[in-house]
Design an enzyme around this catalytic site. Structure first.
Site, mmCIF file in Angstrom:
data_model
loop_
_atom_site.group_PDB
_atom_site.id
_atom_site.type_symbol
_atom_site.label_atom_id
_atom_site.label_comp_id
_atom_site.label_asym_id
_atom_site.label_seq_id
_atom_site.Cartn_x
_atom_site.Cartn_y
_atom_site.Cartn_z
ATOM 1 N N HIS A 112 -53.741 7.703 -28.617
ATOM 2 C CA HIS A 112 -52.733 8.770 -28.535
ATOM 3 C C HIS A 112 -52.966 9.913 -29.515
ATOM 4 O O HIS A 112 -52.026 10.440 -30.126
ATOM 5 C CB HIS A 112 -51.338 8.192 -28.740
ATOM 6 C CG HIS A 112 -50.871 7.283 -27.645
ATOM 7 N ND1 HIS A 112 -51.322 7.379 -26.349
ATOM 8 C CD2 HIS A 112 -49.969 6.254 -27.663
ATOM 9 C CE1 HIS A 112 -50.724 6.453 -25.610
ATOM 10 N NE2 HIS A 112 -49.907 5.751 -26.377
ATOM 11 N N HIS A 135 -44.109 10.227 -24.229
ATOM 12 C CA HIS A 135 -44.079 8.786 -24.462
ATOM 13 C C HIS A 135 -42.638 8.294 -24.675
ATOM 14 O O HIS A 135 -42.365 7.547 -25.618
ATOM 15 C CB HIS A 135 -44.935 8.446 -25.679
ATOM 16 C CG HIS A 135 -45.457 7.046 -25.716
ATOM 17 N ND1 HIS A 135 -44.642 5.945 -25.659
ATOM 18 C CD2 HIS A 135 -46.729 6.570 -25.812
ATOM 19 C CE1 HIS A 135 -45.379 4.848 -25.735
ATOM 20 N NE2 HIS A 135 -46.648 5.195 -25.825
ATOM 21 N N GLU A 179 -45.837 6.669 -18.516
ATOM 22 C CA GLU A 179 -46.505 7.835 -19.086
ATOM 23 C C GLU A 179 -47.516 8.420 -18.098
ATOM 24 O O GLU A 179 -48.585 7.843 -17.887
ATOM 25 C CB GLU A 179 -47.234 7.441 -20.366
ATOM 26 C CG GLU A 179 -46.385 6.705 -21.384
ATOM 27 C CD GLU A 179 -47.211 5.791 -22.263
ATOM 28 O OE1 GLU A 179 -48.211 6.268 -22.852
ATOM 29 O OE2 GLU A 179 -46.876 4.587 -22.333
#
Length: 352
Positions: free
Chosen positions: A110, A182, A316
């Site tokens: 991420h 997220h 997501e």
């Protein structure tokens, strides 16, 4: 006077360098209320009614900036430059090797430990209060990524109870880009999410190893616990004897969406919570969707059962994980002169 519609701004805490974070509250004519901070672009709360008209927060978050800066597991955050994992934090681009920040075992996750979820964005509100826009300049070398990237993210709350998120980015040299949000959801606002009924419009998913890195296999979902083409309770098969569920400690997998055409906006997933009647639909123009069933929540991050084990789920929109190392997958490389653009939406309603 209480603001009934539009966007308001309030303090959200101070960063160690003295800069102030803000919380923006978006309200629509339907009574929906959404909190968004300029720190990490985090969606801090989403208040929507149940079938009796009672509002509840269905999105996990914190009341000030400090936990987002230190302990938050990406609650509600903007993710970049690259959502999901890149194996060993390494990739080659145009013959040059790049090493990214390692923040998930031996891998990059991420965008790194100081990815877009832990930076202060420049915020502006449209003159008519129709949207909140966040901007960030990511310099060359940030978290190991090549090139400077200028990112613009627009949040808009419609009277149809859809929170739409639009991403745009340009770069000065080639770099991987895979942006998403997220948010962690619990449509009941309490207890676990195992009784939520989930549909994902995908015929296949990405198999992963024990470190959650793709193995290269893209198995069909048919006749497996990963078949959510028709609505299934999240908990119905989560304990099945299946190696992929063991690898993910539950669901933590990328699904390849059944897009009608590349870049086409589609209904990627639909979730219904039977006790409240709340429904969440996730719309996306991305080729994939990551489904995470809250397997690593343990109650240590906040009071309330939704912070406990499997107390929330994530959906997501994204590209395939580790695609910079997998040339057979759709490219995520953005080059100078190109513009990255993607759109997603979280739409809430009540089941009849």
């Amino acid at each position: 006077m209480t603001l009934t519609t539009g966007i308001s701004r309030a303090p959200f805490g101070q960063l160690p360098d003295g800069r102030a974070a803000s919380l923006f509250t978006l309200r629509n004519r339907s009574g929906m209320v959404v909190g968004i901070s300029d720190f990490g672009g985090v969606v801090t709360a989403i208040h929507v009614p149940d079938r009796a008209g009672v509002l509840a927060n269905v999105c996990l978050g914190f009341g000030d900036v400090e936990p987002y800066r230190t302990v938050s597991p990406f609650f509600g955050a903007l993710i970049g430059r690259y959502g999901n994992r890149i194996a060993n934090g390494r990739f080659n681009l145009d013959g040059v090797a790049h090493q990214l920040d390692i923040n998930d075992g031996a891998n990059h996750l991420h965008g790194g430990a100081l990815g877009f979820h832990r930076v202060l964005w420049q915020a502006s509100v449209a003159a008519d209060d129709s949207a909140l826009t966040l901007r960030y300049h990511s310099p060359h070398g940030e978290q190991g990524y090549p090139g400077a990237l200028d990112v613009t993210v627009r949040y808009a709350l419609g009277d149809d109870n859809e929170l739409s998120i639009t991403f745009d980015a340009v770069c000065d040299r080639a770099t991987p880009v895979n942006l998403t949000n997220h948010a962690y959801f619990n449509l009941a606002g309490r207890d676990d999410i195992l009784g939520h009924e989930l549909m994902i419009a995908a015929d296949s998913y990405t198999a992963v190893d024990a470190a959650l890195i793709p193995t290269g296999a893209q198995p069909p979902v048919a006749s497996t616990p990963f078949d959510f083409r028709l609505p299934q309770a999240i908990g119905a098969r989560i304990a099945a004897d299946h190696q992929q569920l063991r690898n993910g400690a539950g669901y933590d997998h990328n699904f390849a969406l059944n897009q009608p055409a590349p870049g086409a906006r589609m209904l990627a997933a639909r979730v219904r919570e039977p006790s409240s009647g709340r429904v969440l639909e996730v719309f996306s123009d991305q080729p994939c969707l990551q489904f995470y069933s809250g397997n690593f929540l343990d109650g240590s991050l906040g009071a309330g059962s939704q912070f406990a084990y499997r107390g929330a789920f994530c959906l997501e929109p994204q590209h395939f994980p580790d695609s910079p190392n997998r040339p057979h997958l759709p490219t995520t490389i953005l080059r100078p002169g190109q513009r990255y653009h993607s759109e997603m939406g979280y739409r809430f309603s009540i089941a009849e």
